[in-house]
Design a protein around this motif. Structure first.
Motif, mmCIF file in Angstrom:
data_model
loop_
_atom_site.group_PDB
_atom_site.id
_atom_site.type_symbol
_atom_site.label_atom_id
_atom_site.label_comp_id
_atom_site.label_asym_id
_atom_site.label_seq_id
_atom_site.Cartn_x
_atom_site.Cartn_y
_atom_site.Cartn_z
ATOM 1 N N ALA A 159 0.813 -1.217 0.000
ATOM 2 C CA ALA A 159 0.000 0.000 0.000
ATOM 3 C C ALA A 159 0.840 1.259 0.000
ATOM 4 O O ALA A 159 0.463 2.277 -0.595
ATOM 5 C CB ALA A 159 -0.927 -0.019 1.211
ATOM 6 N N SER A 160 2.005 1.209 0.643
ATOM 7 C CA SER A 160 2.824 2.418 0.733
ATOM 8 C C SER A 160 3.405 2.828 -0.609
ATOM 9 O O SER A 160 3.908 3.931 -0.758
ATOM 10 C CB SER A 160 3.943 2.216 1.762
ATOM 11 N N LEU A 161 3.312 1.950 -1.599
ATOM 12 C CA LEU A 161 3.871 2.266 -2.923
ATOM 13 C C LEU A 161 2.837 2.874 -3.863
ATOM 14 O O LEU A 161 3.125 3.166 -5.024
ATOM 15 C CB LEU A 161 4.419 0.983 -3.569
ATOM 16 N N THR A 162 1.606 3.083 -3.357
ATOM 17 C CA THR A 162 0.494 3.474 -4.217
ATOM 18 C C THR A 162 0.822 4.648 -5.135
ATOM 19 O O THR A 162 0.778 4.523 -6.366
ATOM 20 C CB THR A 162 -0.736 3.844 -3.368
ATOM 21 N N ASP A 163 1.177 5.775 -4.540
ATOM 22 C CA ASP A 163 1.294 6.973 -5.367
ATOM 23 C C ASP A 163 2.501 6.906 -6.294
ATOM 24 O O ASP A 163 2.417 7.275 -7.471
ATOM 25 C CB ASP A 163 1.384 8.199 -4.465
ATOM 26 N N SER A 164 3.611 6.416 -5.772
ATOM 27 C CA SER A 164 4.826 6.391 -6.595
ATOM 28 C C SER A 164 4.669 5.447 -7.771
ATOM 29 O O SER A 164 5.001 5.786 -8.911
ATOM 30 C CB SER A 164 6.035 5.993 -5.742
ATOM 31 N N LEU A 165 4.152 4.266 -7.526
ATOM 32 C CA LEU A 165 4.020 3.292 -8.610
ATOM 33 C C LEU A 165 3.030 3.765 -9.665
ATOM 34 O O LEU A 165 3.216 3.519 -10.858
ATOM 35 C CB LEU A 165 3.580 1.931 -8.058
ATOM 36 N N LYS A 166 1.963 4.427 -9.210
ATOM 37 C CA LYS A 166 0.981 4.899 -10.200
ATOM 38 C C LYS A 166 1.630 5.882 -11.157
ATOM 39 O O LYS A 166 1.388 5.849 -12.370
ATOM 40 C CB LYS A 166 -0.188 5.570 -9.481
ATOM 41 N N THR A 202 5.069 4.785 -23.169
ATOM 42 C CA THR A 202 6.166 4.419 -24.072
ATOM 43 C C THR A 202 6.121 2.951 -24.475
ATOM 44 O O THR A 202 6.587 2.593 -25.549
ATOM 45 C CB THR A 202 7.527 4.701 -23.414
ATOM 46 N N SER A 203 5.601 2.101 -23.646
ATOM 47 C CA SER A 203 5.708 0.671 -23.952
ATOM 48 C C SER A 203 4.471 0.130 -24.632
ATOM 49 O O SER A 203 4.520 -0.861 -25.335
ATOM 50 C CB SER A 203 5.930 -0.126 -22.673
ATOM 51 N N GLY A 204 3.372 0.747 -24.415
ATOM 52 C CA GLY A 204 2.136 0.226 -24.988
ATOM 53 C C GLY A 204 1.524 -0.853 -24.113
ATOM 54 O O GLY A 204 0.425 -1.340 -24.382
ATOM 55 N N ILE A 212 4.838 6.100 -11.890
ATOM 56 C CA ILE A 212 5.797 5.375 -12.729
ATOM 57 C C ILE A 212 5.075 4.645 -13.849
ATOM 58 O O ILE A 212 5.482 4.663 -15.012
ATOM 59 C CB ILE A 212 6.617 4.390 -11.878
ATOM 60 N N ALA A 213 3.975 4.005 -13.495
ATOM 61 C CA ALA A 213 3.242 3.213 -14.484
ATOM 62 C C ALA A 213 2.670 4.091 -15.580
ATOM 63 O O ALA A 213 2.645 3.696 -16.755
ATOM 64 C CB ALA A 213 2.132 2.433 -13.791
ATOM 65 N N ALA A 214 2.196 5.279 -15.195
ATOM 66 C CA ALA A 214 1.602 6.171 -16.198
ATOM 67 C C ALA A 214 2.595 6.460 -17.293
ATOM 68 O O ALA A 214 2.284 6.389 -18.492
ATOM 69 C CB ALA A 214 1.120 7.453 -15.520
ATOM 70 N N GLY A 215 3.836 6.772 -16.876
ATOM 71 C CA GLY A 215 4.868 7.061 -17.867
ATOM 72 C C GLY A 215 5.218 5.820 -18.686
ATOM 73 O O GLY A 215 5.376 5.880 -19.903
#
Lengths: 309, 355, 224
Positions: free
Chosen positions: A89-96, A105-107, A98-101
């Motif tokens: 849960a503590s990774l929620t904001d950071s991972l979101k 690029t990757s599709g 990262i994933a958006a970017g």
């Protein structure tokens, strides 16, 4: 009507598909021209009605493009992977972020399941369709590895964190040491459940090292994950909470009253790995590599995580 | 006792109840066909129902005065009520039912002692039983006793004999008369049965479609109904339309369906009348011997219906005519369906009601 | 079964029983009001009472959390004036169980009241009983079976409450741990055997409660 381009597919594929559509359309759809005239000649006295050529042509083009788009969309979806990431849960904001970017690029598409690492581990044990597991402590990852559910080769621990004591933003409480938590002014302390959730386990370990756990334990309100502990403090229903520094960072309703010195608490480590039963191993490994990259690292640092490269 | 029912106006389903009467007798019957608003009237008196307009006073105590928005709550009215379905409490024993309305403080507060009441109504052996184990007649007596033991100043009875068969009716009536005589509680009895009214009541109020048509002593009302409606309800068996053809010296000649009869001339000088003849006043005779009776009608027996000790004879005398004769008389005359007889009716027995 | 597990069962049982007693006067009053009269706002109250039955329990729990939290309308008053906390204490468990099981009691009791012959109540009044006496000596005894069945259902519902409880009381060991919350947590942390033991107890309790309720209702029908 101009043809559309959607974001999902690559240019080269589009061209190929367009020609494919061109051949398919006559098979799938009869040109409107024939159809319309056929209909009208069926009616008596309608023989003199004829649709003009221009409109019919445009109609045909439209249909071609539509079928094209549908086919390409499906093709592109089949080509693009969807990865399921089970993360603490503590990774929620950071991972979101990262994933958006990454998605751009990757599709590939990333879906997340954020919860307490203990809950996630349990779900993976029961066969939940996860591709990647990103835990808040090594113990949960070890547990899965022992059960042979993890691709050990992909396991990496890159992130660290710090524990803080938070209070409501407008609270007059002063916490200058762990001992201040034992005072009468602090009636209840929210923690992620110390029986299972990493954040709570770390917190209990810290307080045990300070030999304050027996005094503090009666005040503990265990919550399901570290974000729930944060929310409890935000609501004002508890006087204080022990969460990660990164969690305190994203909330405006709480303030950090005390930062646990690195030596007092156990080392916090976030291992990530690919789940062996993943249906998208290539895409998963690709994302894991990305998580190890500099761009991802910068984002983690931005949110307050400690990098141990 | 005096019960004033003034300015009563209560809209009911198909009509409105309206009255303005004073009830004085020991036992008063409210008499009328079913659905005439009789139960609603009792509910009103007991305070179980509210009317848009009502003034009810029992002796010197005003119970309801809608003009002043005043109404004594039911439990303070001291009016006993025995409803048609008796409403015995099924979860209490007979004894508990009986004692339900008794005020605490023992015998001092009660008008009648417990033992006296159960003795008069003969329910001593029933007290330990459960309510569901009682027979119809027993339930009736328990309901009466329960109401009495609450020391009411007025007792309301809704069709006390309606759900009982004839033998049981005969058994219960004495209890009711005992209540009237021993306990001296004023009673207001709703009934649609003539014999109940005759047996129990001193006074009668005839209520039809919510309106009071006639009040007075029972026999007066039955013998001299003020209107055809009252006559019909009072159970005058034969009620036929007729025309007065001649009238002098207090006697009127009236033609009813071709038969010519002599009757007492009605007070008003009307020509169109109803002729009311009670079955009790029709004498049957086999042959046409001479007698003082002015009215001798040849008739044919259409049907014979036994009614207890009597037989109701339906005749065709040019119009339907009913006679009530005793069984022995019926056997003696060998009355049978289809046979011809002569019907004799005394002149004063034909009651003419203007139409 | 360990001592700790028995303690959880005991806690769950007595808080459920207490909640059933707590809702009884209020529930009966509501049921009676809904059974007899027609009054303005009746349909709104009817709907409100039924809400905890049809809304997701966590949603109801959320509403309670907001109301009784230290910053809430009621909780704030209690905390500031009386130094009295509800959230994250056993009182929150009591609150959650009461709110979630009230509709069941009201429904059963209402039906039971509606089946009481009004004539009996009226005659009781003519015999000199005022309103309260009629209610306690006539109405309630005649409605007793339905009321008791409703209480049992409410108790069973309280035993199994989860969604609202976890919202307002959390799962604090020794303080607010109920049977359902413990089963959930045990599964989460992998203590399956403990979870199954508690599951067994839950099933037995629920079965007994519902069976007894049905038994009472069957008896009622037979004595008609």
């Amino acid at each position: 009507m101009t043809s559309e381009r959607t974001k999902d597919f690559k240019p080269g594929v589009f061209r190929k598909a367009y020609h494919l559509c061109g051949r398919l359309v006559p098979i799938i759809l009869k040109p409107a021209a024939d159809r319309k005239i056929k209909l009208e000649t069926n009616q008596p006295g309608a023989a003199d009605v004829r649709a003009s050529g221009g409109i019919l042509q445009k109609l045909n083009d439209m249909k071609k493009t539509l079928v094209c788009a549908l086919l390409l969309f499906t093709v592109a979806r089949i080509q693009a992977a969807e990865i399921s990431v089970f993360a603490a849960a503590s990774l929620t904001d950071s991972l979101k972020e990262i994933a958006a970017g990454y998605e751009k690029t990757s599709g590939d598409k990333i879906t997340f399941n954020f919860a307490a690492s203990s809950t996630l581990a349990r779900q993976i044990e029961e066969g939940a369709p996860a591709d990647i597991f990103f835990s808040a402590d090594e113990a949960k990852m070890d547990g899965l590895e022992k059960k042979g559910l993890i691709d050990t080769a992909t396991r990496k621990s890159r992130l660290g964190n710090a524990l803080v004591v938070v209070v409501t933003a407008d609270s007059p409480l002063q916490i200058r040491s762990a001992g201040d938590l034992t005072t009468a002014a602090v009636k209840q302390i929210a923690l992620a459940d110390p029986k299972a959730v990493p954040a709570g386990i770390y917190a209990q370990a810290w307080l045990t090292r300070q030999q304050l756990w027996p005094a503090i334990e009666p005040k503990i309100v265990p919550t399901e994950n570290v974000r729930a502990a944060l929310a409890a403090v935000e609501s004002g229903n508890v006087e204080a909470g022990v969460v990660y520094k990164t969690d305190a960072g994203i909330s405006k309703k709480v303030k950090v009253a005390y930062e646990v010195p690195a030596g007092d608490a156990p080392a916090i480590s976030y291992p990530m790995a690919m789940v062996k039963e993943s249906s998208q191993p290539d895409a998963a490994k690709k994302f894991l590599n990305y998580l190890d990259s500099k761009e991802a690292g910068d984002i983690f640092k931005k949110f307050g995580f400690i990098l141990r490269d | 006792m005096s019960l004033l029912l003034k300015n009563i106006s209560l809209p009911l389903e198909s009509f409105a109840l309206g009255m303005d009467v004073e009830v004085r007798g020991r036992v008063t019957a409210v008499f009328g066909p079913s659905g005439a608003g009789k139960t609603s009237l009792l509910d009103l008196i007991a305070g179980l129902r509210r009317a848009p307009s009502a003034f009810i006073q029992l002796d010197d105590r005003v119970l309801t005065d809608t003009a002043k928005h005043f109404s004594v709550p039911t439990h303070q009215r001291g009016i006993g009520y025995v409803p048609q379905d008796l409403a015995l409490f099924p979860h209490l024993s007979v004894r508990q039912n009986l004692l339900y309305g008794c005020k605490p403080g023992g015998a001092a507060g009660r008008l009648f002692s417990f033992d006296h009441v159960i003795e008069i109504l003969e329910i001593q052996p029933l007290t330990s039983r459960g309510v569901t184990e009682l027979s119809g007649g027993e339930k009736q007596r328990v309901a009466l006793a329960r109401a009495l033991l609450a020391s009411p100043r007025l007792l309301l009875l809704d069709e006390p004999l309606a759900s009982l068969d004839a033998p049981l009716k005969a058994k219960i009536i004495p209890y009711l008369t005992r209540i009237r005589d021993e306990f001296r509680i004023p009673m207001l009895c709703v009934t649609h049965d003539r014999s109940e009214a005759l047996a129990l009541a001193d006074e009668i109020i005839v209520l039809v479609n919510g309106q009071v048509l006639q009040t007075g002593p029972v026999l007066d009302v039955f013998n001299r109904p003020a209107s055809a409606d009252v006559a019909a309800i009072a159970g005058v068996e034969t009620l036929q339309a007729g025309v007065i053809t001649d009238s002098h010296e207090g006697l009127a000649t009236v033609k009813i369906h071709g038969a010519t009869l002599t009757a007492l001339a009605p007070a008003t000088g009307t020509r169109e009348v109803f002729g009311c003849i009670r079955g009790e006043d029709v004498i049957l005779q086999r042959d046409a011997a001479a007698s003082s009776v002015r009215n001798r009608l040849p008739a044919r027996i259409m049907a014979l219906r036994p009614e207890g000790a009597l037989v109701r004879v339906e005749l065709d005398a040019g119009f339907p005519l009913f006679a009530l004769v005793t069984r022995p008389a019926c056997a003696e005359l060998a009355l049978r369906e289809g046979e011809p007889v002569t019907a004799l009716i005394k002149t004063p027995a034909i009651h003419l009601v203007p139409r | 079964m360990t001592l700790g597990e028995w303690q959880i069962v005991w806690f769950t049982a007595w808080v459920s029983a207490l909640s059933t007693l707590v809702i009884l006067p209020f529930g009966l009053a509501l049921a009676w009001a809904l059974a007899w009269r027609d009054w303005p706002g009746k349909s709104i109250v009817e709907t409100l009472v039924s809400l905890p039955l049809v809304m997701p329990p966590v949603a109801t729990g959320l509403i309670l959390l907001k109301l009784f939290g230290r910053r809430g309308a009621i909780g704030g008053f209690l905390h500031d004036r009386l130094n009295f906390d509800v959230i994250f204490t056993w009182r929150a468990v009591l609150l959650a169980l009461s709110v979630m099981s009230l509709p069941l009691l009201v429904r059963s009791a209402r039906v039971a009241f509606e089946e009481v012959n009004p004539r009996l109540e009226q005659i009781a009044r003519t015999l000199g009983s005022g309103g309260w006496r009629v209610f306690f000596t006539i109405t309630v005894p005649l409605a007793a079976r339905g009321i008791v069945a409703g209480m049992i259902l409410a108790f069973a519902r309280a035993l199994g409450e989860f969604g609202a409880t976890i919202m307002v009381a959390g799962n604090i060991p020794g303080k607010t741990s109920t049977l359902s919350l413990t089963i959930f947590q045990d599964v989460q942390i992998g203590q399956d055997s403990s979870a199954f033991r508690l599951l067994g107890v839950s099933v037995v309790l629920a079965f007994a409660a519902v069976w007894f309720s049905e038994f009472l209702l069957r008896r009622k029908r037979k004595t008609r």
